[in-house]
Write a protein that holds these residues in place. Structure first.
Motif, PDB file in Angstrom:
ATOM      1  N   PRO A 426      -6.686   0.340   1.757  1.00 38.28           N
ATOM      2  CA  PRO A 426      -7.096  -0.666   3.033  1.00 38.28           C
ATOM      3  C   PRO A 426      -5.851  -1.661   3.065  1.00 38.28           C
ATOM      4  CG  PRO A 426      -8.222  -1.113   0.958  1.00 38.28           C
ATOM      5  CD  PRO A 426      -7.517   0.206   0.717  1.00 38.28           C
ATOM      6  N   LYS A 427      -5.689  -1.676   4.520  1.00 34.46           N
ATOM      7  CA  LYS A 427      -4.529  -2.520   5.220  1.00 34.46           C
ATOM      8  C   LYS A 427      -4.358  -3.718   4.587  1.00 34.46           C
ATOM      9  CE  LYS A 427      -2.881   0.809   7.777  1.00 34.46           C
ATOM     10  NZ  LYS A 427      -3.237   1.814   6.772  1.00 34.46           N
ATOM     11  N   ASP A 428      -5.270  -4.309   3.892  1.00 32.65           N
ATOM     12  CA  ASP A 428      -5.418  -5.674   3.439  1.00 32.65           C
ATOM     13  C   ASP A 428      -5.194  -5.564   1.848  1.00 32.65           C
ATOM     14  OD1 ASP A 428      -7.933  -4.713   2.722  1.00 32.65           O
ATOM     15  OD2 ASP A 428      -9.014  -6.559   3.148  1.00 32.65           O
ATOM     16  N   SER A 429      -4.455  -4.687   1.355  1.00 31.84           N
ATOM     17  CA  SER A 429      -4.249  -4.470  -0.050  1.00 31.84           C
ATOM     18  C   SER A 429      -2.593  -4.338  -0.184  1.00 31.84           C
ATOM     19  CB  SER A 429      -4.898  -3.609  -0.546  1.00 31.84           C
ATOM     20  OG  SER A 429      -4.357  -2.310  -0.043  1.00 31.84           O
ATOM     21  N   LEU A 430      -2.433  -4.779  -1.334  1.00 31.03           N
ATOM     22  CA  LEU A 430      -0.817  -4.846  -1.730  1.00 31.03           C
ATOM     23  C   LEU A 430      -0.605  -3.354  -2.618  1.00 31.03           C
ATOM     24  CD1 LEU A 430       0.619  -8.217  -2.487  1.00 31.03           C
ATOM     25  CD2 LEU A 430       0.414  -7.194  -0.166  1.00 31.03           C
ATOM     26  N   VAL A 452       4.363 -10.801   3.829  1.00 29.17           N
ATOM     27  CA  VAL A 452       4.322 -10.248   2.462  1.00 29.17           C
ATOM     28  C   VAL A 452       4.305  -8.789   2.458  1.00 29.17           C
ATOM     29  CG1 VAL A 452       3.071 -10.055   0.342  1.00 29.17           C
ATOM     30  CG2 VAL A 452       2.991 -12.229   1.709  1.00 29.17           C
ATOM     31  N   PRO A 453       5.498  -8.129   2.027  1.00 27.68           N
ATOM     32  CA  PRO A 453       5.632  -6.877   2.010  1.00 27.68           C
ATOM     33  C   PRO A 453       4.368  -6.196   1.269  1.00 27.68           C
ATOM     34  CG  PRO A 453       7.515  -7.644   1.152  1.00 27.68           C
ATOM     35  CD  PRO A 453       6.516  -8.695   1.234  1.00 27.68           C
ATOM     36  N   ARG A 454       3.856  -5.026   1.838  1.00 29.16           N
ATOM     37  CA  ARG A 454       2.587  -4.601   1.208  1.00 29.16           C
ATOM     38  C   ARG A 454       3.061  -3.438   0.112  1.00 29.16           C
ATOM     39  NH1 ARG A 454      -0.471  -0.972   4.210  1.00 29.16           N
ATOM     40  NH2 ARG A 454      -1.940  -1.125   2.288  1.00 29.16           N
ATOM     41  N   PHE A 455       4.237  -3.018   0.156  1.00 29.74           N
ATOM     42  CA  PHE A 455       4.848  -2.203  -0.799  1.00 29.74           C
ATOM     43  C   PHE A 455       5.900  -2.722  -1.723  1.00 29.74           C
ATOM     44  CE2 PHE A 455       8.157   0.929  -2.137  1.00 29.74           C
ATOM     45  CZ  PHE A 455       7.393   1.551  -2.977  1.00 29.74           C
ATOM     46  N   LEU A 456       5.615  -2.804  -2.829  1.00 29.03           N
ATOM     47  CA  LEU A 456       6.423  -3.563  -4.089  1.00 29.03           C
ATOM     48  C   LEU A 456       6.847  -2.840  -5.212  1.00 29.03           C
ATOM     49  CD1 LEU A 456       3.959  -6.646  -4.050  1.00 29.03           C
ATOM     50  CD2 LEU A 456       6.103  -6.514  -2.767  1.00 29.03           C
TER      51      LEU A 456
END
Ligand code: FS2
Ligand code: SF4
Length: 553
Positions: A426-430, A452-456
């Motif tokens: 989901p787009k509201d997840s990291l 906040v970047p979603r991909f860490l």
């Protein structure tokens, strides 16, 4: 030959494990048998290292040697028979030296001299034929007639987990991080496993001890890397070639990369990372070199095509190595440290001239391709720096879930699960990731949530330590248990470092971890069920089902 240590092991209706002339990884039955003998002898070294400690005899050189030689038996590390035989000879000589010193100290103190049986008593000729004759006694499934499959499975869980710890110990040692207590604990477990334990509870306890030990070792490694190279910071890494002569550096050893960068300065050679070396770009003391131009290729299973197309010298600093003859690049490949392949030049010491000469003699890339970037460098400090913004977005309801999708990559088709999963989040997840499994999705653009970047990308497999620190910090901020966080861990495993990491997570009490693409073949259905009951550990199913379950938990 019997080897069942990795995810690619043979699975047949009549039994699991590579047990014919050659394993799925290309390891011959002779190499496999010699590696079993090596591990058995090392267990004997540890038994005497432990005894010697009763008289304050500590030999740090031998401590390091045991971990290093054990690392050589990890999947896709050393296929060179001559090197394995040499390791066995050195191990015997170390064991004899410790035994002599222990016996002298005990006699001097007027105490009875204990003769340790089993692995510690094995006397070996160093001729290959004689060593192979010992293989049945040293096989990892020795004594199977006297034990059930569950006990064997637990022994192997411990043995393979400890092998992962040994690898991280060696990586830490290269960074000048050693610890006498950690070494003693390591020997204790190694010797225990050499005694062919049969108590299920003791073995389960041992597995958790290995997990805790690995946490300490990953912490040492983190300290060694950040002391030497600074704290990683987020950085964009070009994944496409740049015109010019080239050296590719693969594996986990950042010190080797630094030496290569130093020695290629001003020589017109571009240096690329590959596989688990990608996170090196995040370290300030490595990223400062302008000729560290990017990353080439992806994870280990693609080596034979990617390395074949790389027009420069290639250095394997650690796992994972696969047959370089298939892609016909063996003559421009170099191995380091514990890595070995017969016929591939092995570089000892810190002088990489031979690699540089090879790179200069080759064409290099003729043109620069249009750049394509991935981001890495979200290790401990960067994650902590981002934590307040993350917490703010969680409180505002903009971030609702954290996924850690990481671990090893591999070539099985079912591993596309991890790509599909990452795409379906989901787009509201990291999405946090680590190890070479990230190559299943690190070329995708995940965007950001209000900055906040979603991909860490947290780093290498051992940087699980950083991911744990973030989880603990979030639990602290939200005043809850880590297991109450909206955090799902979905791991992919292939080799024994992943087993060590999994044991660490389990030993920290982290529940409901999903692992795939298949269960370790050495774990019986009984053991899988027991682990599920104890920790909630489960196998992946489908992307839809797992996502639904994670989000409703
Ligand atoms: Fe990937 Fe291979 Fe990190 Fe593993 S490069 S599967 O050994 O260690 O990960
Ligand atoms: Fe088989 Fe894996 Fe062992 Fe290689 S390392 S022999 S593929 S189980």
């Amino acid at each position: 030959m019997f080897c069942i240590q990795c995810e690619h092991t043979m699975r047949t209706p009549v039994g699991n494990g590579c047990s014919y002339a050659q394993g799925m990884c290309g390891k011959t039955s002779e190499i496999s048998d010699l590696q079993d003998v090596l591990v058995y002898v090392l267990q004997g070294v540890s038994a005497y290292a432990l005894k010697a400690r009763e008289f304050d005899i500590v030999d740090t050189e031998i401590d390091s040697y045991v971990a290093k030689a054990f690392f050589a038996t990890l999947t896709n590390v050393n296929f060179d028979e001559a090197r394995i035989i040499e390791f066995i000879a050195q191990a015997q000589s170390h064991r004899d030296s410790l035994r002599t010193r222990y016996q002298a100290a005990a006699t001097l103190a007027g105490q009875p001299v204990v003769a340790i049986e089993g692995a510690a008593a094995l006397e070996l000729d160093t001729e290959k034929a004689a060593l192979l004759a010992q293989a049945p006694n040293a096989a990892v499934n020795r004594g199977l007639a006297q034990i059930n499959e569950d006990i064997l499975g637990l022994r192997l869980l411990c043995l393979y987990g400890l092998k992962g710890v040994a690898a991280y110990l060696e990586h830490a040692r290269i960074l000048e991080q050693t610890d006498a207590t950690v070494a003693a604990d390591f020997h204790k477990i190694m010797a225990f496993l050499g005694s062919d334990p049969v108590d299920m509870n003791a073995l389960l306890e041992c597995a958790m001890d290995i997990g805790k030990l690995n946490y300490q070792v990953m912490q040492m490694l983190d300290l060694g890397e950040t002391n030497k190279f600074g704290h990683p910071a987020p950085v964009k890494v070009n994944m496409k070639p740049v015109a010019g002569k080239a050296i590719l550096v693969s594996g986990h050893d950042l010190v080797d990369l630094e030496h290569i960068l130093q020695q290629t300065e001003g020589k017109g050679i571009n240096v690329y990372t590959n596989g688990e070396m990608l996170p090196a770009h995040g370290y300030p003391e490595l990223n400062k070199y302008p000729h560290l131009v990017g990353n080439y290729g992806s994870a280990w299973q693609n080596q034979q095509t990617e390395f074949a197309n790389f027009p420069g010298a290639i250095v394997m600093t650690s796992n994972c190595l696969i047959d370089p003859n298939v892609g016909q690049y063996a003559e421009r490949m170099f191995t380091r440290s514990i890595v070995g392949w017969p016929g591939v030049q092995h570089v000892e010491g810190d002088d990489f001239s031979v690699v540089i000469e090879k790179a200069l003699s080759l064409d290099g890339f003729s043109h620069t391709e249009i750049p394509h970037y991935t981001t890495t460098g979200f290790a401990r400090n960067a994650l902590m720096a981002a934590a307040p913004a993350v917490i703010e977005q969680v409180k505002a309801g903009n971030i609702n879930h954290f996924f850690l999708i990481g671990g090893c990559d591999g070539d099985k088709a079912e591993r596309s699960y991890y790509t599909e999963l990452a795409k379906s989040l989901p787009k509201d997840s990291l999405l946090l990731t680590l190890a070479c499994g990230k190559f299943k999705f690190n070329d995708l653009d995940f965007g950001d949530i209000n900055g906040v970047p979603r991909f860490l990308d947290v780093g290498q497999c051992n940087d699980t330590y950083s991911a744990i620190q973030l989880a603990l910090a979030l639990a602290d901020a939200f005043e809850c248990d880590v297991n109450e966080l909206p955090l799902s861990l979905i791991l992919s495993w292939f080799e024994q470092k992943a087993i060590a990491v999994l044991l660490t997570l389990l030993s920290l009490g982290i529940k409901d971890i999903r692992v795939g693409p298949t269960a370790p073949a050495f774990l019986t259905d009984n053991l899988l069920q027991a682990l599920n009951e104890m920790t909630g550990l489960k196998l992946i199913t489908t992307v839809e089902q797992d996502l639904a379950d994670c989000l409703s938990a």
